[in-house]
Design a protein around this motif. Structure first.
Motif, PDB file in Angstrom:
ATOM      1  N   LEU A  45       1.090  -1.086   0.354  1.00 53.23           N
ATOM      2  CA  LEU A  45       0.045   0.282   0.160  1.00 53.23           C
ATOM      3  C   LEU A  45       0.541   1.134  -0.158  1.00 53.23           C
ATOM      4  N   TYR A  48      -3.400   5.847   0.945  1.00 53.76           N
ATOM      5  CA  TYR A  48      -5.108   5.677   0.324  1.00 53.76           C
ATOM      6  C   TYR A  48      -6.244   6.761   1.153  1.00 53.76           C
ATOM      7  N   ASP A  56      -3.728   9.414   3.479  1.00 55.65           N
ATOM      8  CA  ASP A  56      -3.552   8.936   4.861  1.00 55.65           C
ATOM      9  C   ASP A  56      -1.917   8.241   3.408  1.00 55.65           C
ATOM     10  N   GLN A  57      -0.763   8.239   4.585  1.00 55.07           N
ATOM     11  CA  GLN A  57       0.102   7.104   4.265  1.00 55.07           C
ATOM     12  C   GLN A  57       0.025   5.721   3.940  1.00 55.07           C
ATOM     13  N   GLY A  58       0.352   5.096   3.066  1.00 50.69           N
ATOM     14  CA  GLY A  58       0.082   3.073   3.789  1.00 50.69           C
ATOM     15  C   GLY A  58       1.626   2.947   4.296  1.00 50.69           C
ATOM     16  N   GLU A  59       2.046   1.711   3.755  1.00 45.97           N
ATOM     17  CA  GLU A  59       3.424   1.344   3.437  1.00 45.97           C
ATOM     18  C   GLU A  59       4.720   1.642   3.924  1.00 45.97           C
TER      19      GLU A  59
END
Lengths: 113, 113
Positions: A45, A48, A56-59
């Motif tokens: 990710l 998202y 917002d941030q993912g990995e």
């Protein structure tokens, strides 16, 4: 319904160039996500969104920006392309709460040289 | 951090044999989703499991969610060449359903006719 539409399907960039991967959905889905897929690493990710104006941030967010000004569109911007960003990128959307799965676009295959 | 692991990474079977892939999470999941990706294609949502110990069937596919809600499995009975592809499990990050999914690395199934 077209579902989730991603453009372009293929792209070659030079190191340092910037570009935007487009993603649009016509299902009025709240949730949208960007994933990258690399061999042996599954889907990771990037960013998202749970609705217009909320991201917002993912990995693996470094090197990528997103915005969500409308429910339909969720573009992914590569700020300064690097060879490590060579990958297949998938955009996906979901109706959200209530246990609905994600509908994926057909992907963008990006090569950075 | 939170991890979702799948085994095996690859599986080759003779057509007609059964196939099972296992998914294990480092944390308790509120739900688990399964996706299938055909070669060269995009992931397609198959099913979501929510309840502890839940079992769901789709024709020759049987999905299970563990009692502790930390593991899941997908079993295919009497594989066919149309089952070829990569099967991914995915669970939500954290304890709330924000639409943020973490995917396993996938199990790639090859079926010999």
């Amino acid at each position: 319904n077209a579902g989730v539409t991603q453009t372009p399907k293929f792209q070659v960039l030079k190191t340092g160039q910037s570009m935007t991967l487009q993603c649009a959905q016509d299902m009025n889905h709240e949730y949208m996500s960007w994933y990258r897929q690399d061999p042996g690493m599954g889907l990771r990710l990037i960013h998202y969104s749970v609705g217009a104006g909320i991201t917002d941030q993912g990995e693996v967010p470094n090197g990528y920006n997103v915005s969500r000004s409308t429910t339909e569109d969720f573009p992914l911007r590569l700020l300064s392309a690097a060879p490590s960003q060579t990958s297949v990128y998938f955009c996906a959307s979901s109706r959200g709460r209530g246990g609905y799965g994600y509908t994926f676009g057909s992907g963008t295959r990006l090569t950075v040289v | 951090g939170q991890q979702v692991m799948q085994i095996p990474q690859y599986q080759h079977v003779q057509e007609g044999e059964d196939f099972t892939t296992y998914c294990n999470s480092s944390t308790t999941l509120s739900n688990i989703q399964w996706y299938k990706q055909r070669p060269g294609g995009h992931p397609v949502f198959l099913i979501q499991l929510v309840k502890s110990g839940e079992v769901k069937k789709q024709k020759r596919l049987t999905f299970q969610f563990g009692e502790a809600k930390k593991n899941s499995s997908l079993h295919i009975t009497a594989t066919q060449t149309t089952d070829v592809g990569t099967y991914f499990c995915a669970g939500p990050y954290g304890s709330s359903n924000t639409g943020k999914l973490i995917f396993g690395q996938g199990t790639t199934l090859q079926v010999k006719p």
